[in-house]
Design a protein around this motif. Sequence first.
Motif, PDB file in Angstrom:
ATOM      1  N   GLN A   1       0.835  -1.188   0.000  1.00 29.60           N
ATOM      2  CA  GLN A   1       0.000   0.000   0.000  1.00 29.60           C
ATOM      3  C   GLN A   1       0.877   1.246   0.000  1.00 29.60           C
ATOM      4  OE1 GLN A   1      -3.220   0.156  -0.255  1.00 29.60           O
ATOM      5  NE2 GLN A   1      -3.750  -2.015  -0.018  1.00 29.60           N
ATOM      6  N   PRO A   2       0.474   2.294  -0.718  1.00 27.09           N
ATOM      7  CA  PRO A   2       1.217   3.554  -0.638  1.00 27.09           C
ATOM      8  C   PRO A   2       1.037   4.192   0.730  1.00 27.09           C
ATOM      9  CG  PRO A   2      -0.794   3.850  -1.900  1.00 27.09           C
ATOM     10  CD  PRO A   2      -0.673   2.378  -1.638  1.00 27.09           C
ATOM     11  N   ASN A   3       1.930   5.100   1.066  1.00 29.05           N
ATOM     12  CA  ASN A   3       1.850   5.803   2.349  1.00 29.05           C
ATOM     13  C   ASN A   3       2.125   7.285   2.117  1.00 29.05           C
ATOM     14  OD1 ASN A   3       1.890   6.738   4.937  1.00 29.05           O
ATOM     15  ND2 ASN A   3       3.563   5.425   5.658  1.00 29.05           N
ATOM     16  N   LEU A   4       1.048   8.053   2.078  1.00 28.71           N
ATOM     17  CA  LEU A   4       1.165   9.493   1.859  1.00 28.71           C
ATOM     18  C   LEU A   4       1.435  10.252   3.150  1.00 28.71           C
ATOM     19  CD1 LEU A   4      -1.769   9.993  -0.675  1.00 28.71           C
ATOM     20  CD2 LEU A   4       0.672   9.895  -1.169  1.00 28.71           C
ATOM     21  N   LEU A   5       1.572   9.538   4.245  1.00 35.60           N
ATOM     22  CA  LEU A   5       1.788  10.188   5.542  1.00 35.60           C
ATOM     23  C   LEU A   5       3.235  10.056   6.013  1.00 35.60           C
ATOM     24  CD1 LEU A   5      -1.487   9.026   7.338  1.00 35.60           C
ATOM     25  CD2 LEU A   5      -1.043  11.195   6.189  1.00 35.60           C
ATOM     26  N   LEU A   6       4.121   9.624   5.119  1.00 39.12           N
ATOM     27  CA  LEU A   6       5.527   9.514   5.501  1.00 39.12           C
ATOM     28  C   LEU A   6       6.093  10.869   5.901  1.00 39.12           C
ATOM     29  CD1 LEU A   6       7.081   7.101   2.839  1.00 39.12           C
ATOM     30  CD2 LEU A   6       6.894   6.696   5.297  1.00 39.12           C
ATOM     31  N   GLN A   7       6.907  10.859   6.950  1.00 39.14           N
ATOM     32  CA  GLN A   7       7.600  12.063   7.383  1.00 39.14           C
ATOM     33  C   GLN A   7       9.019  12.062   6.815  1.00 39.14           C
ATOM     34  OE1 GLN A   7       6.030  14.565   9.221  1.00 39.14           O
ATOM     35  NE2 GLN A   7       4.317  13.240   8.642  1.00 39.14           N
TER      36      GLN A   7
ATOM     37  N   ALA B   1      23.227  10.748  13.467  1.00 39.42           N
ATOM     38  CA  ALA B   1      21.974  10.271  14.039  1.00 39.42           C
ATOM     39  C   ALA B   1      20.834  10.664  13.100  1.00 39.42           C
ATOM     40  CB  ALA B   1      21.750  10.870  15.418  1.00 39.42           C
ATOM     41  N   VAL B   2      20.045   9.680  12.669  1.00 40.48           N
ATOM     42  CA  VAL B   2      18.954   9.912  11.728  1.00 40.48           C
ATOM     43  C   VAL B   2      17.630   9.645  12.429  1.00 40.48           C
ATOM     44  CG1 VAL B   2      17.952   9.293   9.501  1.00 40.48           C
ATOM     45  CG2 VAL B   2      20.432   9.161   9.827  1.00 40.48           C
ATOM     46  N   GLU B   3      16.719  10.611  12.363  1.00 42.65           N
ATOM     47  CA  GLU B   3      15.386  10.457  12.933  1.00 42.65           C
ATOM     48  C   GLU B   3      14.377  10.155  11.828  1.00 42.65           C
ATOM     49  OE1 GLU B   3      14.409  13.911  15.167  1.00 42.65           O
ATOM     50  OE2 GLU B   3      15.956  13.590  16.699  1.00 42.65           O
ATOM     51  N   ASP B   4      13.374   9.370  12.165  1.00 40.61           N
ATOM     52  CA  ASP B   4      12.295   9.021  11.227  1.00 40.61           C
ATOM     53  C   ASP B   4      12.824   8.312   9.988  1.00 40.61           C
ATOM     54  OD1 ASP B   4      10.255  10.151  12.824  1.00 40.61           O
ATOM     55  OD2 ASP B   4      10.755  12.143  12.074  1.00 40.61           O
ATOM     56  N   TYR B   5      13.723   7.355  10.187  1.00 41.68           N
ATOM     57  CA  TYR B   5      14.312   6.604   9.079  1.00 41.68           C
ATOM     58  C   TYR B   5      13.212   5.872   8.305  1.00 41.68           C
ATOM     59  CZ  TYR B   5      17.654   3.635   6.607  1.00 41.68           C
ATOM     60  OH  TYR B   5      18.390   3.001   5.636  1.00 41.68           O
TER      61      TYR B   5
ATOM     62  N   PRO C   1      -1.207  -5.250   4.989  1.00 41.43           N
ATOM     63  CA  PRO C   1      -0.409  -4.979   3.781  1.00 41.43           C
ATOM     64  C   PRO C   1       0.893  -4.285   4.135  1.00 41.43           C
ATOM     65  CG  PRO C   1      -2.150  -3.355   3.989  1.00 41.43           C
ATOM     66  CD  PRO C   1      -2.394  -4.370   5.075  1.00 41.43           C
ATOM     67  N   ARG C   2       1.903  -4.527   3.328  1.00 40.69           N
ATOM     68  CA  ARG C   2       3.209  -3.934   3.562  1.00 40.69           C
ATOM     69  C   ARG C   2       3.257  -2.520   3.002  1.00 40.69           C
ATOM     70  NH1 ARG C   2       6.328  -9.507   1.903  1.00 40.69           N
ATOM     71  NH2 ARG C   2       6.090 -10.545   3.923  1.00 40.69           N
ATOM     72  N   THR C   3       4.009  -1.684   3.671  1.00 41.67           N
ATOM     73  CA  THR C   3       4.105  -0.296   3.240  1.00 41.67           C
ATOM     74  C   THR C   3       5.370   0.324   3.812  1.00 41.67           C
ATOM     75  OG1 THR C   3       2.942   1.837   3.190  1.00 41.67           O
ATOM     76  CG2 THR C   3       2.833   0.586   5.232  1.00 41.67           C
ATOM     77  N   ALA C   4       5.849   1.376   3.208  1.00 40.28           N
ATOM     78  CA  ALA C   4       6.988   2.108   3.747  1.00 40.28           C
ATOM     79  C   ALA C   4       6.513   2.958   4.919  1.00 40.28           C
ATOM     80  CB  ALA C   4       7.602   2.993   2.669  1.00 40.28           C
ATOM     81  N   ILE C   5       7.282   2.951   5.996  1.00 44.05           N
ATOM     82  CA  ILE C   5       6.928   3.726   7.185  1.00 44.05           C
ATOM     83  C   ILE C   5       8.191   4.391   7.734  1.00 44.05           C
ATOM     84  CG2 ILE C   5       5.038   2.162   7.800  1.00 44.05           C
ATOM     85  CD1 ILE C   5       6.885   1.034  10.014  1.00 44.05           C
ATOM     86  N   ASN C   6       8.007   5.298   8.662  1.00 37.41           N
ATOM     87  CA  ASN C   6       9.135   5.822   9.440  1.00 37.41           C
ATOM     88  C   ASN C   6       9.358   4.832  10.575  1.00 37.41           C
ATOM     89  OD1 ASN C   6       7.451   8.577   8.575  1.00 37.41           O
ATOM     90  ND2 ASN C   6       9.657   8.699   8.289  1.00 37.41           N
ATOM     91  N   ILE C   7      10.312   3.922  10.371  1.00 42.91           N
ATOM     92  CA  ILE C   7      10.445   2.790  11.292  1.00 42.91           C
ATOM     93  C   ILE C   7      11.058   3.173  12.631  1.00 42.91           C
ATOM     94  CG2 ILE C   7      10.627   1.124   9.407  1.00 42.91           C
ATOM     95  CD1 ILE C   7      13.648   1.045   9.952  1.00 42.91           C
ATOM     96  N   GLY C   8      11.721   4.321  12.714  1.00 43.15           N
ATOM     97  CA  GLY C   8      12.377   4.713  13.949  1.00 43.15           C
ATOM     98  C   GLY C   8      13.630   5.515  13.649  1.00 43.15           C
ATOM     99  N   ASP C   9      14.582   5.437  14.551  1.00 45.63           N
ATOM    100  CA  ASP C   9      15.828   6.187  14.404  1.00 45.63           C
ATOM    101  C   ASP C   9      16.963   5.250  14.006  1.00 45.63           C
ATOM    102  OD1 ASP C   9      14.385   8.378  15.228  1.00 45.63           O
ATOM    103  OD2 ASP C   9      15.031   8.230  17.324  1.00 45.63           O
TER     104      ASP C   9
END
Length: 272
Positions: free
Chosen positions: A59-65, A100-104, A113-121
């Motif tokens: 699924q697409p994710n239009l809420l990615l940060q 240090a990377v935030e919202d990787y 369903p699988r989708t790209a997310i901000n998995i963490g740091d």
Amino acid sequence: MPPAEASISGDRWSPRLTVGLTPLEGFQLYGTYSEGYRAPGLQDVYRGGGAHGGGDSYQPNLLLQPETAKNWEAGINLRYDDVLAAGDLFRAKVNVFHTAVEDYIDVDLTVLPRTAINIGDARLKGIEAEAVYDYGWGFVNLAGALIDAKVVSGVYSGQALNNTPLDRFSATVGFRMLEDQFTVGAQYLSVGKITRTSRTNPDAPPVVDEGFDLVNVFANWRINDHAKLDFGVDNVFNTAYTDPQSAWSTTAATEQGKGRTFKVALTGRIGG
């Protein structure tokens, strides 16, 4: 999934500050602080992973940060001329860094369903070094890095980052002839151990494979001021290896790295 309003527009100021000190001629100390910003790309938003990026499993994710990063660097630059003979030069650099990377952004493969997310740091740290000695009719270049890159929070906490540079070492030797118009050389490249982690089962133990060693050769001919011919052979001994920069390397030891590869390029310039 019900429709929802979303926006992926944004902006951010990314400062960068470097301070250098030269206590002795040819010897420089420096430190750098910088911040980075990476907005989600179309590949992140719409594809979400998978061989073809389609079907009901993704699924697409239009809420990615956007990803944001804070980076510290410190190092030494060396610059000396006429070291062993008149006209030669020596250049070297050693650099240590911590990022240090935030919202990787990554794909969550633990659910459907699988989708790209901000998995963490995420965190990257390491040391890089390079030295070159040029003596006119030839040169020697040595470079290496020791890098630790991992996810530090979220569903994949503790796992190594995918598609990031690994521990590596390279040595390049070149020779110039025909009044510096023709250069030939060879490179030895060694890449350290490759750790593959399971994204579908974060609790599965990682698979660690030995690294690999490659030999490459090259030749460059400056025909005139307007034309140049480049020739190279990568992986001269046709070594079987798995490219750590490929997504395939995170799931199986497929040894899909490029075999012996020949490259030819003719570059020309028209006019002044």
